[in-house]
Design a protein around this motif. Structure first.
Motif, PDB file in Angstrom:
ATOM      1  N   SER A 109      11.302 -10.528  11.318  1.00 23.13           N
ATOM      2  CA  SER A 109      10.719 -11.008  10.060  1.00 23.13           C
ATOM      3  C   SER A 109       9.207 -11.180  10.173  1.00 23.13           C
TER       4      SER A 109
ATOM      5  N   GLU B 130       7.619  -7.775   9.943  1.00 21.97           N
ATOM      6  CA  GLU B 130       7.611  -7.298   8.561  1.00 21.97           C
ATOM      7  C   GLU B 130       6.595  -8.063   7.721  1.00 21.97           C
ATOM      8  N   ASP B 131       6.457  -9.355   7.967  1.00 20.01           N
ATOM      9  CA  ASP B 131       5.488 -10.166   7.234  1.00 20.01           C
ATOM     10  C   ASP B 131       4.066  -9.683   7.524  1.00 20.01           C
TER      11      ASP B 131
ATOM     12  N   ARG C 199       3.160  -6.653   8.540  1.00 21.53           N
ATOM     13  CA  ARG C 199       2.962  -5.326   7.941  1.00 21.53           C
ATOM     14  C   ARG C 199       2.723  -5.446   6.441  1.00 21.53           C
ATOM     15  N   ARG C 200       3.442  -6.356   5.806  1.00 24.81           N
ATOM     16  CA  ARG C 200       3.276  -6.566   4.366  1.00 24.81           C
ATOM     17  C   ARG C 200       1.884  -7.130   4.068  1.00 24.81           C
ATOM     18  N   SER C 201       1.411  -8.021   4.937  1.00 25.96           N
ATOM     19  CA  SER C 201       0.101  -8.635   4.727  1.00 25.96           C
ATOM     20  C   SER C 201      -1.032  -7.641   4.915  1.00 25.96           C
TER      21      SER C 201
ATOM     22  N   LYS D 246      -0.884  -4.508   4.146  1.00 26.54           N
ATOM     23  CA  LYS D 246      -0.834  -3.518   3.082  1.00 26.54           C
ATOM     24  C   LYS D 246      -1.363  -4.125   1.780  1.00 26.54           C
ATOM     25  N   ASP D 247      -2.310  -3.457   1.161  1.00 26.14           N
ATOM     26  CA  ASP D 247      -2.880  -3.915  -0.112  1.00 26.14           C
ATOM     27  C   ASP D 247      -3.364  -5.361  -0.034  1.00 26.14           C
ATOM     28  N   SER D 248      -4.073  -5.693   1.038  1.00 26.84           N
ATOM     29  CA  SER D 248      -4.512  -7.069   1.239  1.00 26.84           C
ATOM     30  C   SER D 248      -5.393  -7.599   0.106  1.00 26.84           C
TER      31      SER D 248
ATOM     32  N   ARG E 122      -3.241  -8.265  -2.928  1.00 28.10           N
ATOM     33  CA  ARG E 122      -2.325  -9.376  -2.681  1.00 28.10           C
ATOM     34  C   ARG E 122      -3.077 -10.711  -2.720  1.00 28.10           C
TER      35      ARG E 122
END
Length: 627
Positions: free
Chosen positions: A581, A584-585, A587-589, A591-593, A596
């Motif tokens: 987790s 994944e968190d 990687r999500r952060s 992307k498109d920082s 976001r």
């Protein structure tokens, strides 16, 4: 009616009430019994055996077993005699006295810890680098029974280290022995004053000003006069304090700060048994005690320095650099305390499961698989955190004894903020689970779990929140060789895993390698702002997993008992906790920082920021038109 000699008349109602009372007790829940906090621990004896030589293990474990009994008796008795401190600012004649009154229990706990060698063990270095392991294991098993006494002792530890490194010959002769003494009659404690009203933990906004007094002389070094307000000073009942004060221009930020040693009381060196003077003897005024959520027995105050005498430590305008040993040492203390609160809460919940009967009294909780499964999750976190924290503790000991390799010193730079933030973050949730494991009894103050939770919450804030610490890791990772030192060590641990073990945990090793790749990628510049916090968790999950693996390998190689347990702990920690987790968190952060971040602001503030921006633009337009 005549009563014969030796015959006692029977009171029927009294006899009946006794039977009812006895029946009630027979139906009551059985009290749980905690064992010796060292010998019954599932981690510490085995961990110590791996780290220590056989002679050191025998000596240290003997002391820890003896101390475990002290915890259950003397320390708990002293803790029961503590109460919140009281500040008396004026006497009956209206004179300012600033008398800080602490309880018999608080003073007794401090004295007992000094007798037990905290802080002495760390600086006597009888067992060299293992002295840190020895002392911190004592702290861990005592933390939850000592009313936050390790807060002032941690700052005393840090002050002793700074004095050892930077102190004048006179400081090393007269003050250092008192900071490390085992004799409560002569031992000193120290505070660390950095927090001020404008910036909180942001020392760049420090307002306290230091002025050199050219004609003054002291054997302790150059004399300065300090003026300022310290908004949050723990260890207000200490004998000395380290503080930052401004010696450069106001706009120089942290680059204009210097480090000072401040006597709280004069004379600074007192005869044994002499009464402790008021802090007013050095023009230090205590304005009020802080009303805190927890750590209530610990005296924490707002105070002002008004022409207070202080002595320069180290070169001018390098205060932030020179106070770093205090911050690093207190952060390790904080991490150990977080794990210590977990240890006691788990000990209570585990002991309770052995006596609490359910299903009409036919089954104990320890025989209920669902209940034991939840306890196992909590124990898993305790094991991971203990190995993680003591990995850093050993490196601290090696560094102080001058036997650490360059790679170990660099690795410690990353581990210190990580263990502090990660342990504090995990502690509260584990303690809450231990509370619920006792049902209604857990919510009662008598168990002590609620008290543990209140005090443990302070560790999430004191000496840096997770966000602040994640920024510190970023700074460390940017230094040459630091991140590579960690990656190289990690690869060595993984490749040293025997094939027989590797075949049992292939998925764990694969995920761990993925985490290491993610860590290397995240900390490669430029670093995306939103990824810094999740990066701390990836790093901490991976590092703690590596220490668990290192221990499992050792258990397997030397033929210790239950190697399958240690390997299963490693597998579950990697595969069943939040490492995936966290990846994944992150990687999500990444992307498109920017997008976001903008949406985060809208979620939190709604249209408020847009309205402010529009108003500012309108005002700017009007000003331009007028010009």
């Amino acid at each position: 009616m005549k009563v014969e000699e030796g015959f006692q008349p029977v009171n029927v109602f009294h006899t009946l009430s006794v039977h009812i009372l006895n029946f009630g007790y027979s139906r009551a829940q059985r009290p749980y019994m905690e064992g010796n906090p060292f010998t019954t621990d599932t981690v510490l004896p085995s961990l110590l055996k791996r780290l220590a030589t056989s002679q050191a293990f025998d000596e240290i474990s003997e002391d820890l077993e003896r101390f475990g009994s002290v915890v259950l008796t003397t320390l708990r008795d002293l803790s029961s005699k503590t109460f919140e401190p009281k500040l008396v600012q004026y006497n009956q004649w209206g004179q300012r006295v600033d008398e800080l009154q602490t309880s018999e229990g608080w003073r007794g706990l401090k004295a007992k810890m000094q007798e037990e060698g905290i802080i002495g063990i760390f600086y006597e270095r009888r067992h060299k680098e293992l002295s840190r392991v020895h002392g911190f294991m004592k702290q861990l098993i005592a933390t939850a029974d000592t009313e936050v006494i390790f807060c002032p002792l941690s700052m005393t530890d840090g002050s002793a280290r700074v004095t050892e490194l930077l102190g004048t010959p006179e400081m090393k002769k007269d003050l250092f022995p008192r900071l490390t003494s085992r004799d409560p009659e002569v031992a000193y404690t120290a505070g660390q004053w950095m927090t001020e009203r404008p910036g909180g933990s942001d020392v760049s906004q420090t307002e306290t000003v230091a002025t050199h007094i050219p004609n003054a002389w002291s054997p302790f070094g150059p004399v300065y006069s300090l003026n300022g307000f310290k908004w949050f000073s723990s260890a207000t009942d200490s004998d000395i304090a380290l503080a930052l004060a401004r010696t450069g221009p106001p706009n120089s930020g942290s680059r204009g700060l210097s480090l000072f040693l401040i006597p709280l009381r004069f004379p600074i060196i007192r005869l044994s048994g002499a009464p402790r003077p008021s802090a007013l003897t050095n023009n230090i005024k205590i304005h009020r005690l802080k009303n805190k959520f927890g750590t209530k027995v610990l005296p924490t105050a707002e105070l002002s320095l008004e022409e207070s005498e202080a002595y320069l430590l180290g070169p001018l305008n390098q205060g932030v650099k020179h106070i770093a040993p205090v911050l690093n040492i207190t952060r390790v203390h904080s991490a150990v305390s977080s794990v210590g609160y977990i240890r006691r809460s788990l000990a209570i919940a585990t002991a309770y499961s052995k006596v609490r009967a359910i299903n009409g009294g036919t089954q104990l909780l320890k025989d209920a698989p669902l209940h034991v499964a939840e306890l196992a999750k909590a124990h898993l976190t305790y094991r991971a955190l203990t190995h993680f924290v003591f990995g850093a503790v050993l490196l601290l000991g090696k560094t102080e004894c001058g036997v650490a390799t360059e790679e170990e010193e660099l690795r410690l730079r990353l581990l210190t903020p990580a263990i502090k933030g990660f342990a504090a973050d995990k502690a509260s949730s584990v303690i809450e689970e231990c509370m619920t494991a006792l049902g209604g009894q857990g919510y009662m103050e008598e168990t002590g779990i609620g008290h543990n939770l209140q005090d443990a919450m302070a560790e999430k804030i004191w000496e840096g929140t997770v966000t602040v610490l994640s920024l510190d890791i970023v700074r460390a990772a940017s230094e040459p060789g630091v991140l590579q030192a960690f990656i190289s060590w990690a690869e060595h641990i993984i490749t040293s895993c025997p094939s027989e073990l590797s075949r049992q945990v292939p998925a764990s090793l694969t995920l761990l390698r993925t985490a290491l790749q993610e860590i290397a990628s995240i900390y490669a510049p430029p670093i995306v702002p939103l990824v810094q916090r999740p990066a701390l968790f990836i790093f901490s999950y991976a590092a703690s997993a590596l220490y668990l693996l290192e221990h499992a390998i050792w258990v397997f190689n030397v033929g210790e008992k239950s190697p399958d347990v240690d390997l299963e702990v490693f597998r579950r920690w990697v595969e069943e906790n939040s490492l995936q987790s966290a990846i994944e968190d992150a990687r999500r952060s990444r992307k498109d920082s920017p997008k976001r971040s903008a949406m985060n602001a809208k979620i939190v503030y709604g249209n408020e920021l847009e309205a402010v921006a529009a108003s500012d633009a309108l005002l700017e337009g009007r000003l331009r038109a007028q010009l």
